[in-house]
Every structure is written in C-alpha cells, then in structure tokens.
Design a protein around this motif. Structure first.
Motif, short mmCIF file in Angstrom:
data_model
loop_
_atom_site.label_atom_id
_atom_site.label_comp_id
_atom_site.label_asym_id
_atom_site.label_seq_id
_atom_site.Cartn_x
_atom_site.Cartn_y
_atom_site.Cartn_z
N GLU A 84 6.56 -30.50 -44.46
CA GLU A 84 5.86 -30.25 -42.92
C GLU A 84 7.11 -30.03 -42.06
O GLU A 84 7.03 -29.24 -41.18
CB GLU A 84 5.09 -31.25 -42.33
CG GLU A 84 3.69 -31.25 -43.15
CD GLU A 84 2.87 -30.07 -43.05
OE1 GLU A 84 3.02 -29.66 -41.81
OE2 GLU A 84 1.87 -29.56 -43.53
N ARG B 35 8.88 -26.92 -42.52
CA ARG B 35 8.21 -25.82 -42.13
C ARG B 35 8.21 -25.58 -40.43
O ARG B 35 8.28 -24.70 -39.89
CB ARG B 35 6.52 -25.98 -42.46
CG ARG B 35 5.70 -25.09 -41.93
CD ARG B 35 5.78 -23.76 -42.85
NE ARG B 35 4.92 -22.70 -41.94
CZ ARG B 35 5.26 -21.50 -41.69
NH1 ARG B 35 6.52 -21.27 -41.81
NH2 ARG B 35 4.30 -20.69 -40.97
N MET C 48 9.04 -22.64 -37.98
CA MET C 48 8.14 -22.29 -37.08
C MET C 48 8.37 -22.56 -35.60
O MET C 48 8.29 -21.67 -34.75
CB MET C 48 6.71 -23.08 -37.10
CG MET C 48 5.98 -22.54 -38.49
SD MET C 48 4.73 -23.54 -38.91
CE MET C 48 3.55 -23.23 -37.42
N ALA D 181 11.87 -16.76 -40.58
CA ALA D 181 10.55 -16.37 -40.48
C ALA D 181 10.26 -14.97 -41.30
O ALA D 181 11.14 -14.12 -41.01
CB ALA D 181 9.99 -16.40 -39.12
N ASP E 274 3.91 -12.40 -42.61
CA ASP E 274 2.74 -12.75 -43.68
C ASP E 274 3.09 -13.80 -44.60
O ASP E 274 2.28 -13.84 -45.51
CB ASP E 274 2.34 -11.30 -44.31
CG ASP E 274 1.70 -10.39 -43.22
OD1 ASP E 274 1.33 -10.83 -42.15
OD2 ASP E 274 1.83 -9.26 -43.53
N GLU F 15 4.62 -17.61 -45.27
CA GLU F 15 4.71 -18.91 -44.87
C GLU F 15 6.25 -19.42 -45.20
O GLU F 15 6.39 -19.85 -46.56
CB GLU F 15 4.09 -19.91 -44.78
CG GLU F 15 2.58 -19.72 -43.90
CD GLU F 15 1.59 -20.70 -44.10
OE1 GLU F 15 1.08 -20.94 -43.07
OE2 GLU F 15 1.27 -21.22 -45.14
N ALA G 126 9.55 -22.17 -45.22
CA ALA G 126 9.93 -23.51 -44.72
C ALA G 126 11.54 -23.59 -45.19
O ALA G 126 11.96 -22.82 -46.13
CB ALA G 126 9.18 -24.67 -45.35
N ALA H 83 9.54 -20.42 -50.09
CA ALA H 83 8.34 -19.68 -49.85
C ALA H 83 7.58 -19.22 -50.78
O ALA H 83 8.19 -19.24 -52.02
CB ALA H 83 8.76 -18.50 -48.77
N PRO H 84 6.41 -19.06 -50.68
CA PRO H 84 5.38 -19.44 -49.81
C PRO H 84 5.47 -20.71 -49.55
O PRO H 84 5.48 -21.62 -50.44
CB PRO H 84 4.18 -18.59 -50.03
CG PRO H 84 4.47 -17.95 -51.17
CD PRO H 84 5.41 -18.60 -51.78
N PHE H 85 5.07 -21.32 -48.43
CA PHE H 85 4.78 -22.66 -48.05
C PHE H 85 3.92 -23.61 -48.94
O PHE H 85 3.96 -24.61 -49.51
CB PHE H 85 4.64 -22.99 -46.57
CG PHE H 85 4.37 -24.50 -46.25
CD1 PHE H 85 5.41 -25.30 -46.22
CD2 PHE H 85 3.21 -25.09 -45.45
CE1 PHE H 85 5.36 -26.47 -45.70
CE2 PHE H 85 3.05 -26.25 -45.39
CZ PHE H 85 4.11 -27.11 -45.34
N LYS H 86 2.57 -23.01 -49.19
CA LYS H 86 1.68 -23.54 -49.71
C LYS H 86 2.04 -23.79 -51.38
O LYS H 86 1.39 -24.53 -51.81
CB LYS H 86 0.34 -22.86 -49.41
CG LYS H 86 -0.18 -22.81 -48.21
CD LYS H 86 -0.88 -24.09 -47.93
CE LYS H 86 -1.05 -24.45 -46.37
NZ LYS H 86 -1.54 -23.34 -45.39
N SER I 203 15.64 -14.68 -44.48
CA SER I 203 14.44 -13.89 -44.03
C SER I 203 14.21 -12.59 -44.62
O SER I 203 13.43 -12.24 -45.43
CB SER I 203 14.29 -13.76 -42.41
OG SER I 203 13.29 -12.96 -42.07
#
Lengths: 377, 733
Positions: B575, B578, B582, B590, B593, B595, B597, B625-628, B653
């Motif tokens: 978190e 991330r 963010m 960043a 589309d 996420e 971190a 990436a992706p964060f999830k 990025s």
C-alpha cells in the motif's frame, strides 16, 4: 655324365645367394617404380629382369672358362676399358649432369662400370708380372698409378662414386696379393684419422674447413646433423631414415611404402642408390637384416673362394672383387641409415642399373671359375 | 714373419677379411636395429607428420535464444580464402631448392623484444598466390603482421588470406581452381548477433583464443564475456576432422576418414527479446544506467539492460560486422563494457523498503503499519542531528505516509528502533551482499556480478580486523625496511553505532545494492513474501534432427527463502509503495490504466571525470505492476540523474506502458540495434540545468535524500574503496 662332372665343381651357396639378391632386387625395384609415369621408371623392373638374364649369361660364360685366360688378356681388357671411357667422354650422353652413358639404339651402358672389371683383370696382370716385388712399395705405387688412369677419366664425367671404388679395389688386390700390411694400414689409418678430425672440427665444433667452400662445409655438417637443413641438403638422408625407421620390425608390406609412394624419397634415386630405404620401409627390420646377411654371406663366399684359390691370379681376382663389392655394399647400405655420408653408388645385385649388375655377375662368374680349379684340402 | 712368406699368409688374410665383413655387417645391423626398432616410433610419427594434414573442422557454435525461441546469437556462413602456411612454404622451398626468403621480425614484448629471423611468409604469398587470386577477382586483405604471427604460432590452422568473398567469386574460384598448394576456399560459420547491441551485456562476445595453448583443437573463437564465456563449453561443440594424405609436393592424394563436427548446444535464456528491446529503447536516452525487468512469480529475468552498450558483432574475429574501435571502447570513461545491471550502487531511499520490512518482521521493534512515529524536520541520534529533506518534517505519520513521502526522519527512527541486526537479517534473506546469478553448483552464471555490501556489526568488526592486519603488515614492513620515513599512523577504530544504523536505514553510508538484487527484493514484496532466485538461463539443449534434447535445465521459481513478514504487514508495505506512485515521490511512474507501485531513490556521488571531481547522482526507481496481481517488477537506475522521481520514474513508466501495450498486441519492432553511446550529461547539470527527455523539472526532487551523507567516493578507485562512505570524500580533499 660329363654334365655331372661340370656341375659338381660349382660353388652353390654363392650362386643361390646371388640369384636370391637379384630376385629381391627386381621385386623392390618394382615396388619403387610401380605406378610411376616417368618413362625411365615405368619398365624398370622388367629391364632389370632382362639384365639379370644377360648377367647370368656372362656369369656362366666366365664360370666355365679358365680365369687365367682373362688375366693373360688383362692388358687388352684394360686398354679396351680405357677406350670406352674416352669414347664416353667424347660422345657420351649427359644424364643428370654427368657424361656416363653410351647408347646403341635402345640399349645403353656405363663404361665406368665395365672399367671396374677391366681394371680387375688388368691390375691382376700387372701384379702377376711384379709378383717377385710384391713386398716392395713401388708395386703399391705402380698399382695406384695404374688405377689413377681410369679414375682420372671417370672423374672427368664426373662420377665421384664410381671413381672412389678403385681405391678399395687396389686395397683388396694388394691385400690378397701379399703386400706388406703397413703399406695398407698406415694410409688407411691416416684416412680414418682425417675423417675423425673432420667430424670433430665441422660436425662437433661447428667450424669450417678453410680449404672448402661454404656449401661443401654445409654438406659435411648436414651429414652429421640432417635436421640442420631438412628441406635442402639434408632432405634425402632424412627421408631415407624416416622411410626405414617407419618400417619398424615387420615393415609395411610389399607395395605399401608411403614414404616411397608419396615421393618423399625422391623417385629417381629410390630404385637405384636408395633401394635399401624402400626395402627397409616395406619389409622392416626382418627384410633389412636378411638382405645385409645375404650380402655379407656372399662376401664371405668370395673370401672363402679366395682362400681356396690355387694360385696368385685367383687370389688377386678374389681380393679385388671382394674390395669392390664390399665397398659398394657397406657404403650403399650405410648411407641410407647414416653410417657413412651419401655417395651415389649402387647396391650390388639389388639396385637398378644393368651395367653394374652384369659386371657384378660376371665378377661372380670369375669367382666360380676359380672355385672350379680350387686347391683341395 | 708372415710377411716373409707371401703365399703362406693368404688364408690368414682371407680370414681377417671375413672378420672385417662380419664386423661391417654387424655395424649395419646394429644401426638398422637402432633406426627401425628403437627409433621406429619416432620416424613413423615423422612420416605421419609429413604425409598427412589433419584438418580440424570447427563445429558451428550453439545458439543463444530468448524465452520465445528467438535467436539472439546465431551463425552465418562466410566465405574465405584459407592459407595453410606449412603447405605453401614447403612447396615453395622445394621449388626453390630449399631456399626460403627470410626477414627480420620483431618478436616478444617489453625487454624481451628482439629481432628474429623468420621465413618471409608474406613474400611467399605475394610471389605465389597473390597474382592467381587477383586474376579471379580476389583482393587479399590480410594484415601482414597478423600473418607473420599466425605463421609462427599457429601454422597448423588456416589463416584467412581474404575474408568475406562473395558467393560469385567463390564459385569462380572452384571452377577455375588456381591450384596453389595450401591455398583453398572455405565456407565457415561465424558468429552473428542479428539484433546488434541488443542484450549485449548478457550475451557477451566472442574473440580469438589466447595464442599459447597447445591443445590439439584450437577453436577459432571462444566466448570472452557474458553467456558466450560462461557457457562456452556448451556452446563450443565438438570439432570434427578429416585426414588428408599428401605427397612430397603437397598435393592431396586421398582423404582418410571423416568425422562430422558436432554442433554446439543451445543456451535458452529467460529474457524476452521484446521486453529487452522495449527497455533498451527507453534506456537509450540516458547516458549511463541499467534496467531490470523480472517476473515476480518466478524470478525469471525478462530484461537485463545496461547502457551504454556495445555491438558484439564488432568483436567477432574476421566477422561481418563493423570492426570495434578497441581504443575508443577501452578509453571510454562511460565504460560501455560494464554491466551496470549487476553493478553495486548506494540504494538511497529505495532501501527504506527493506527498513520497513525488517521493522515489521522484528517483534522487538513493536512496529505495525498503524504505528505512528513523530517525524520532525530533524532528529537527534548518536550525538548529532539528522535532517529530513523537508525542513518542516512530516509530523505524526504511519508507514504508508512515510514511504509515500520518503520521510527520512521517520526511517531514521524506525531503523534505530528495529536495529541493524534485524536489517542485516532481512537483507540476508533477500540476498543483499551476495551474488545472485548462480548455477546449481554455486558457480557464477554471468561474469562481472557484484555482490554488493550489506553492512552490520559483524561486517564492521571484520572490516576493523582487516584494517588492523593491514596496519600490522605496514609496521612490519616499516621495521624490515630499516624504518625509512615516518612511522605509519594507526588506523582509526570505528565501532557500529546508531548513527551507522540510521544512515543505513535510508540506504546511505556503506550499503551497496545491485539493480538485480533490488528487483529480487521488490519481487518478494510483490509476490507475498517468497524470495526467488533470479533466473537468467532456462537451460542448455542440443538441437538435433530428431528434436531438441535437453542437456541441463535450471528450474524455474527456485525458492531461496521467505521474507517472514506477515501477509497483512506485507500488504501494508505494498500500500505504501502504491501511495508513492499515487501521491508521493514516484508520481511520474504512473501508467494509464495500470496500477503501478514502487519506490524512488537517489544517492549523491562524486565521480572523477577527466581529472575533476563532479557530482554524479545515482537515481533509482524500483516497483511492480499491476498492483493487484503483479506480473512485472522493474528497477531502473540512472547515473548522473537528478532524482529517482524525476529521472527514473518516467523511464519505468514508459517501459511498463510499452510492455502492457505489447500484451495488448502491439509488440515492438525487433530490429538491428546500434550500440548506445554513453555520456555525462546529467553530471554537468548538477546545478539544476539537466532536463531529462520526458521528465518533469528538478524542482520535483523529493526522493527524500536531501544530501545527507551522500555516498561519495572516487568512481575509478572503486575496487580499493571497500569502505565507501564518507571517508573517501575526506581523503580526497
């Protein structure tokens, strides 16, 4: 009945040894030349066979004659030989830079070889007339003087190897004739000491002989160490040693000598002066030692015949032939395995070369003639 | 006396003659025995040497492929005119009665340099071969010095008189055979890197072997760097051969036996050529830097980039690429041959991730993601004040905010709270301070990997012991030399203090981490705590007509250990990372589309360039990436950047963006890559004038490394300066 009587006196061992050596010679010549495109080489074995036939004719003609007759005509033969030498100098064909061949149509011969035989009977005639002064030094001088005439003519060709053989022939004649030993041993000793000195000076210490040219010095040095110039002057001796050495104990087999086949052993000398190298490569130590023993046995036969000769003529002839054949044998075999320096003289009965073969066989015929009149007991 | 009776002595004399004959025969037999039996082997060998030409047929080198089977290193045919030195000169000698032209050649190096008489092989070539070859339209383009050296040192292997002749000329040569013994046309496989400089630091390059080996087979090239070197034994293959019989003139009479060469084995990399192309394409813009892209679920390295780089084709001996300008390459201060992705750097603020992990794992630290730490503008630790980059501080904050804003005072306190031992332990679990690219037997897979440095109490003790030992030796030498000059001063004794801990906790001071190690740490954070061994090579396989036969395999996803951090705590770290992208220092990372971190970092360095000391900040971004469901871990480092956030985050990025575009079906064009040229632009701009290509202005510099204890040392003394840290600075001044 008569036939039986004639042949009962024959010295069989020497005849068979000679025939054996001649047969071996034809086989090895075939091996050394087969597959060759050069005209001189292509039919060498067949030609040698023909010359063996001619040689046998001479052999038997002399064997069944009385050798005294030839000695009695000795001066005539000697004169005839000198005449041929003069003819060859005037009209001879030059081969490999030497005027040594006389040709009549397809047949050619070398007067220098014939001269060896002519000198033999001529010299015997000389020594027989001087038999009372055999122990005097002037007899030695007279013989050497006689020899110098053909030697001079042969050197003019030039053919150093053939000329050099007259010296040991004189040695053999005098030795058998009964000259004082010191007349022979002292010059021989001086000669040997000279060779030794040259070896130490040139070969061992690497110095130069002042009275020779550099290339001559190099040739001596190369004899002592062929590796100094493996592609130049040392080439032949090096290749000869490689050929013989690679034969090992049993040899590579008939017609299997790579060294010879691939031309490392030069084709134009492999079948005559270096025939022993071909033999050594293909038949190995077995064949090589057998040939040496065969040649030596033949020489012993000659000495034996000389020992049993009924008179001075016979002894002298045997001594001269012994001196000639021994020199040819020892120098020819010796040069292929680096015992003596390279000298272009053939191996009796084996090397290609019709004139010399016929001369040797004729000489053996004379020996046979002596044997037939031998002293008994 | 015998002599007085001539007739009587004859039998004795003939007996003596017989003995002489027997002795002569004995001499000849003895000599024959020596030549044939005792020396027979030797002469037989000489015969083989002079009648046979052993021709070694070099095997084609194995390929190096990426994870999708794209060949990154392959072979292509080249047609040459070969010279067999011994055949030509031997033949020449015979044609010229053994006389070879000689020449004086300088041999040896240094004091042993002398003039030596050698066969003038060049003249022989010019006299015998040049003219007939010219008539065929072949220009000899060899180097005379090289020919002489070759003829002297490797006469049995062919020398290329002319290389890269075209196919038409080759056919003409075989039609109208010029019949020069020892000169022949030959087709040979040569190394070819179809994508030029792509992944050059991983692939390495090939070169001619060192001259002195007396092996029977001497390959024309061996691997000199990278995979080419590390897997040389696999790639090399087994040479075939044939034996030719030649006669005394050098003509080939027959061929004896033929054994086909066995091609080398292929090496399969984990790299993805497309991702490598993307990353290199983006990294081209910076003068010096590195990038690692890794699959966090397996540890597979997808891209390993270091710039500047080089074109390995230019090193292939007689190869078809442009020849490398060696002097320029060696003299280049940007060090294009250096693989920066496995070089060690001060990690700066990216190291705060590790500090957080240690504190969360260490119960003694009494730290949770909810723990609030008061983080003012400066804190007092170990008798001095430690400043934050923001003079006002961040106030009362938790881990998330601390990471997002890269708050120094937060992490100074956190570091001291958990202690250096806890941090050392966590670093050990990840593998900081150790080489990472190791094979199953612990052998290094990629040469040039730096283990980095993870300092600690034990490390400090070892360092002091080493220092003491050195001093002792110095004194002994001083005594032994009869005491010339002043007595050496004893070294300062350092002990690990909280100050060291505080400094380490924000990635300054002694700590050194490679971009690869950083990627491994980030992978473990991304994949819920499993530390994988990074994998660069999938395996080695032999490609035959019947298919691919694996020879060796390096298993995927080899677990090295666990972080040992509770999942909920690890989630909190993620978190925080991330939040960095963010709302914190890494906003530039960043991607639309997706996420992302990650963590920024920068460490101030001083480099010596052309004699002067200049500021050369090393800037970092490391993230996933992706964060999830993290699929990619990326680490970017730039030397001479401004800050991680402004210099590296935009690069990361862009790389991530292009990777996801590729996944959507827009792959990059795989084309021949020219080498990236290095520069020092960022360095000269340490006054603030440097504006990286796509990055924002330096006013955004908020990695949290406001110049505190920048790792300063002399770049060119790196090898000697194991201590690093501030010591170098004091000494240099």
């Amino acid at each position: 009945m008569a036939r039986h009587r004639i042949f009962s006196g024959i010295h069989w061992p020497s005849l068979f040894l000679m025939l054996g050596l001649c047969t071996a010679g034809i086989l090895i010549i075939y091996s050394a030349t087969h597959g060759s495109e050069m005209a001189d080489l292509k039919n060498a074995a067949i030609q040698q066979g023909a010359w063996v036939g001619l040689g046998l004719a001479c052999y038997f003609a002399l064997a069944f004659s009385d050798y005294h007759r030839w000695v009695a005509q000795g001066w005539a033969w000697f004169g005839g030989g000198l005449f041929l030498l003069l003819v060859v100098l005037l009209f001879g064909r030059e081969v490999n830079g030497a005027k040594s061949w006389l040709r009549f149509g397809p047949v050619g011969f070398q007067p220098a070889e014939v001269m060896k035989l002519a000198f033999l009977v001529g010299a015997t005639a000389l020594l027989v007339t001087m038999r009372e002064k055999m122990e005097k030094f002037r007899t030695v001088l007279a013989l050497v003087g006689l020899a110098l005439i053909p030697v001079f003519l042969i050197l003019k060709q030039p053919d150093l190897g053939s000329a050099a053989v007259f010296l040991p022939m004189c040695f053999g004649l005098l030795f058998a004739g009964g000259t004082r030993l010191r007349f022979l041993l002292i010059p021989a000793g001086i000669g040997l000491a000279g060779v030794l000195a040259i070896y130490l000076w040139v070969g061992h210490f690497g110095k130069e002989l002042p009275f020779l040219k550099t290339y001559q010095n190099n040739r001596i040095r190369t004899f002592f160490d062929p590796n100094l110039d493996p592609l130049g002057a040392g080439w032949t001796i090096r290749q000869s040693i490689i050929a013989i050495g690679s034969g090992g104990f049993g040899g590579k087999g008939f017609l299997r000598g790579d060294q010879n086949m691939y031309g490392f052993l030069p084709k134009n000398i492999a079948y005559n002066d270096f025939i022993f190298s071909v033999l050594g490569e293909e038949w190995g130590f077995l064949g090589g030692s057998l040939l040496i023993l065969g040649e030596a046995a033949l020489l012993l036969c000659i000495a034996w015949i000389g020992m049993r000769a009924p008179d001075l003529q016979g002894r002298l002839l045997a001594g001269g032939v012994l001196g000639m054949l021994f020199t040819h044998f020892f120098i020819n075999v010796g040069m292929t395995i680096k015992v003596v320096p390279i000298t272009g003289i053939p191996l009796p009965f084996v090397s290609y070369g019709g004139t010399f073969l016929a001369v040797c066989m004729a000489a053996m015929g004379l020996m046979q003639s002596i044997w037939r009149q031998r002293r008994l007991g | 006396m015998l002599l007085a009776r001539p007739t009587a002595n004859i039998p004795r004399r003939m007996q003596a003659a017989m003995i002489v004959v027997a002795m002569a025969a004995g001499i000849l037999l003895q000599r024959l025995f020596v030549v044939q039996i005792m020396e027979g082997e030797k002469h037989a060998q000489s015969l083989i040497n002079q009648t046979t030409i052993p021709i070694l047929l070099p095997p084609p080198r194995g390929l190096i492929l990426d994870r999708n089977g794209m060949a990154l290193a392959e072979n292509r045919a080249r047609y040459d005119v070969d010279l067999y030195v011994r055949e030509l000169s031997g033949n020449y000698a015979r044609a010229h009665r053994g006389r070879l032209p000689m020449t004086l050649v300088e041999v040896g190096v240094g004091e042993k340099r002398r003039k030596q008489k050698q066969v003038d092989i060049d003249r022989i070539v010019q006299e015998t071969a040049a003219e007939p070859l010219r008539n065929l339209g072949i220009q000899l383009n060899y180097d005379v010095e090289e020919l002489r050296r070759h003829a002297n040192q490797r006469p049995n292997t062919p020398f290329q008189l002319a290389t890269q002749i075209d196919f038409a000329t080759l056919s003409r040569m075989s039609e109208r055979d010029p019949r020069i013994p020892g000169v022949d046309a030959a087709a040979r496989p040569v190394r070819w890197y179809p994508y030029g400089a792509l992944a050059s630091h991983v692939l390495g390059y090939v070169g001619a072997p060192e001259e002195q080996t007396l092996e029977t087979f001497q390959p024309e090239v061996i691997g000199k760097e990278g995979m080419e070197k590390g897997f040389n034994a696999d790639l090399e293959g087994v040479p075939g051969g044939k034996i030719l019989k030649k006669n005394n003139l050098g003509f080939i009479m027959e061929e004896q036996g033929y054994q086909a060469p066995q091609p080398g084995k292929n090496v399969y990399l984990t790299l993805d050529a497309r991702i490598q192309t993307i990353a290199e394409g983006v990294m081209r813009r910076v003068g010096r830097g590195a990038c690692v892209v890794m699959d966090p679920k397996s540890g597979d390295i997808l891209a390993l980039v270091s710039v500047p780089n080089f074109d390995p084709n230019s090193f292939v001996p007689g190869g078809t690429g442009e020849r490398a300008d060696w002097k320029r390459m060696l003299g280049d201060e940007t060090k294009p041959m250096l693989n920066r992705s496995i070089g060690a750097y001060a990690p700066g603020s990216t190291f705060k991730t590790l500090t957080a992990l240690s504190a969360l794992e260490n119960p003694a630290a009494k730290f949770t993601p909810q723990t609030v730490i008061h983080s003012p503008g400066s804190v007092y630790i170990a008798d001095r004040w430690w400043k934050d980059w923001n003079p006002d501080g961040q106030g009362d904050i938790t881990l998330k905010r601390g990471l997002a804003m890269s708050c120094n005072t937060f992490f100074y306190q956190l570091g001291v709270r958990t202690g250096i031992d806890s941090m050392t332990e966590m670093a050990k679990r990840i593998g900081f301070g150790e080489k990472m690219l190791l094979g199953p037997d612990g052998e290094s897979i990629l040469a040039g990997e730096d283990p980095g440095t993870m300092p600690g109490k034990k490390w400090m003790e070892d360092r002091m012991a080493e220092r003491k030992k050195k001093y002792k030796e110095q004194i002994e030498k001083w005594v032994a030399d009869g005491r010339p000059g002043p007595r050496p001063t004893p070294p300062p004794v350092e002990r690990w203090s909280d100050g060291h801990t505080a400094n380490t906790s924000i990635g300054q001071g002694f700590v050194r981490v490679t971009p690869l190690q950083m990627s491994v740490m980030m992978s473990a954070v991304a994949n819920d705590g499993t530390v994988f061994r990074p994998r660069l090579v999938q395996g080695v396989a032999l490609s035959t007509e019947t298919g691919v036969k694996p020879v060796r395999e390096f298993s995927a996803a080899v677990k090295r250990g666990d972080l040992g951090v509770k999942p909920e705590n690890l989630a909190a770290v993620r978190e925080g990372l991330r939040a960095v992208v963010m709302e914190g220092t890494g906003k530039n990372a960043a991607v639309k589309d997706v996420e992302v971190a990650g963590k920024t970092g920068s460490a101030q360095f001083t480099t010596r360039i052309g004699g002067g000391l200049v500021k050369d900040t090393r800037t970092w971004f490391t993230g996933f990436a992706p964060f999830k469901d993290p699929k990619y871990v990326i680490t970017v480092i730039v030397e001479g950047g401004v800050s991680g956030g402004s210099t590296c985050a935009p690069l990361a990025s862009e790389i991530l963006f292009k990777i996801f575009e590729m996944e959507k079906g827009v792959p990059p064009a795989l084309v021949y890559q020219a080498p990236v040229v290095g520069h020092f632009h960022g360095v000269t701009a340490s006054d603030g004038s440097y504006v990286p290509g796509a990055g924002p202005t330096p006013t955004d510099d908020t990695d949290g490394d406001g110049g505190v204890f920048g790792g300063i040392f002399n770049w060119f003394d790196e090898g000697n300066n194991s201590g690093g840290g501030g010591r170098g600075l004091r000494r240099n001044r």
